[in-house]
Design an enzyme around this catalytic site. Sequence first.
Site, PDB file in Angstrom:
ATOM      1  N   HIS A  79       1.452  -0.060  -1.740  1.00 24.57           N
ATOM      2  CA  HIS A  79       2.008   1.194  -1.238  1.00 24.57           C
ATOM      3  C   HIS A  79       1.073   1.701  -0.140  1.00 24.57           C
ATOM      4  CE1 HIS A  79       4.070   1.530  -5.371  1.00 24.57           C
ATOM      5  NE2 HIS A  79       4.938   1.092  -4.467  1.00 24.57           N
ATOM      6  N   GLU A 121      -1.425   4.670   0.007  1.00 28.78           N
ATOM      7  CA  GLU A 121      -2.470   4.745  -1.022  1.00 28.78           C
ATOM      8  C   GLU A 121      -3.759   4.122  -0.502  1.00 28.78           C
ATOM      9  OE1 GLU A 121       1.201   4.635  -4.175  1.00 28.78           O
ATOM     10  OE2 GLU A 121      -0.363   3.137  -4.420  1.00 28.78           O
ATOM     11  N   HIS A 170      -3.785   0.889  -6.835  1.00 24.63           N
ATOM     12  CA  HIS A 170      -2.859   1.902  -6.303  1.00 24.63           C
ATOM     13  C   HIS A 170      -3.507   3.290  -6.253  1.00 24.63           C
ATOM     14  CE1 HIS A 170       1.171  -0.161  -6.398  1.00 24.63           C
ATOM     15  NE2 HIS A 170       0.463  -1.036  -7.061  1.00 24.63           N
ATOM     16  N   GLU A 216      -4.896   3.130 -11.082  1.00 25.50           N
ATOM     17  CA  GLU A 216      -4.453   4.299 -10.310  1.00 25.50           C
ATOM     18  C   GLU A 216      -5.614   5.242 -10.029  1.00 25.50           C
ATOM     19  OE1 GLU A 216      -0.244   3.469 -10.074  1.00 25.50           O
ATOM     20  OE2 GLU A 216      -1.582   4.877  -9.054  1.00 25.50           O
TER      21      GLU A 216
HETATM   22  C1  GEM Z   1       3.486   2.772  -9.880  1.00 27.29           C
HETATM   23  S1  GEM Z   1       3.409   1.716 -11.235  1.00 27.29           S
HETATM   24  C2  GEM Z   1       4.478   2.504 -12.316  1.00 27.29           C
HETATM   25  C3  GEM Z   1       4.198   2.003 -13.659  1.00 27.29           C
HETATM   26  N1  GEM Z   1       4.914   2.773 -14.619  1.00 27.29           N
HETATM   27  C4  GEM Z   1       4.742   2.548 -15.934  1.00 27.29           C
HETATM   28  N2  GEM Z   1       5.353   3.352 -16.775  1.00 27.29           N
HETATM   29  N3  GEM Z   1       3.959   1.558 -16.307  1.00 27.29           N
HETATM   30  C5  GEM Z   1       4.777   2.492  -9.102  1.00 27.29           C
HETATM   31  O1  GEM Z   1       4.848   1.467  -8.424  1.00 27.29           O
HETATM   32  O2  GEM Z   1       5.694   3.320  -9.199  1.00 27.29           O
HETATM   33  C6  GEM Z   1       2.278   2.515  -9.080  1.00 27.29           C
HETATM   34  C7  GEM Z   1       2.140   3.435  -7.928  1.00 27.29           C
HETATM   35  O3  GEM Z   1       3.135   3.778  -7.293  1.00 27.29           O
HETATM   36  O4  GEM Z   1       1.019   3.824  -7.636  1.00 27.29           O
HETATM   37 ZN    ZN Z   2       1.342   2.739  -5.631  1.00 21.33          ZN
END
Ligand code: GEM
Ligand code: ZN
Length: 382
Positions: A174, A177, A266, A342
Amino acid sequence: MAVTLSPLHIDCDFDSGNIEVVDASQPRHVRLALRPDSHSGHFQWFHFRAQGLTPGQRHRFSLENASRSSYPNAWTGYHAVASYDQQTWFRVPSQFDGTALHIDLDAEQAHVWLAYFEPYPRARHNQLIERAQGIAGVALLASGRSVQGRDIPLLRAGDGAPGKRKLWLIAQQHPGEHMAEWFMEGVIDRLEQNDAKVQALLAAADLYLICNMNPDGAYHGHLRTNFKGQDLNRAWQSASLELSPEVFFAQTQMQRHGVDAFIDVHGDEEIPHVFTAACEGNPNYGPRLADLEQRFRDTLCGLTEDFQQVYGYTRDAPGQANMALACNAVGQTYDCLSLTLEMPFKDHDDAPNPRTGWSGARSKALAGAVLDTLLELTAELR
Ligand code: GEM
Ligand code: ZN
């Protein structure tokens, strides 16, 4: 006597620049709007320069469509970052009124850069890749191409000898980020330091590193998508050379070399904490992977105050994982420890730094703790 200020000049025609000027004629209150990714409706990222500021004067920059952004709840408790030199970034008091985000800068110099997070410049990426290849034991293994033809280097630290664990870290699927590539710079810094722990890690494992999965999106100031409007973290079941060559390249290289652990780096817009998400909803999920994930989290918690396990995403129900996500697709395909890491666009509220919030430097420091965590776990990965 009222002081008349000259209009400001706002521009974003540079690497990761993105803003729309609504009305800059009032220097004390500049009206702006967030602009969507090139071929997608996603928007949240901003990065622009303001010139003509009056030192000592308060200038308000209002992002008037913030409530319609991809993550509108993310503006509560968020403060923009600013820099007078593109090197040192600091937080600027910002307030969300339910519609617009108002950034209130008490100018110290005549020009300033403002952004959603500390940008990781493409020029710095190029220097990072060059520097990495000068480190003993680090090589450019392959290079993919983005939609627009930008390089996507795959680096390997280690000799690729049979029997060594293959630890993959990819970053910035993304593009907004930017903390993700700051994290990867922290990995490269530790490899360059080549301390005893790094040497021990590389004796047992090789690191496969993609420092920026989405160079087109990063360069164009996108939040979420590549230059074909694809969310790369939803392309891991359908990657194609036409729409998502970035993921297609990473998957091809994983198939060629194998994977024993995977971390997808991310940033998160809403949650003011560093955390991981995992593969608990995968069909193959079981006690071995659950235990490895918990060992990872417990070990990392013990190594840094910039990580926690209380806050994070809702866990997927058994068998309900979205297999289009990198973490789930890789965890399932290679039956390995697979995590999404994250870092916050805001701050890590467990150990806040009001001046910087979460930052590039803290992202880099976290990377060192993650490498030390991987050293602890490498012997248990299979
Ligand atoms: C997220 S990862 C989402 C993971 N969700 C669960 N419930 N495990 C995405 O891609 O939406 C990563 C991000 O955007 O930073
Ligand atoms: Zn992301």
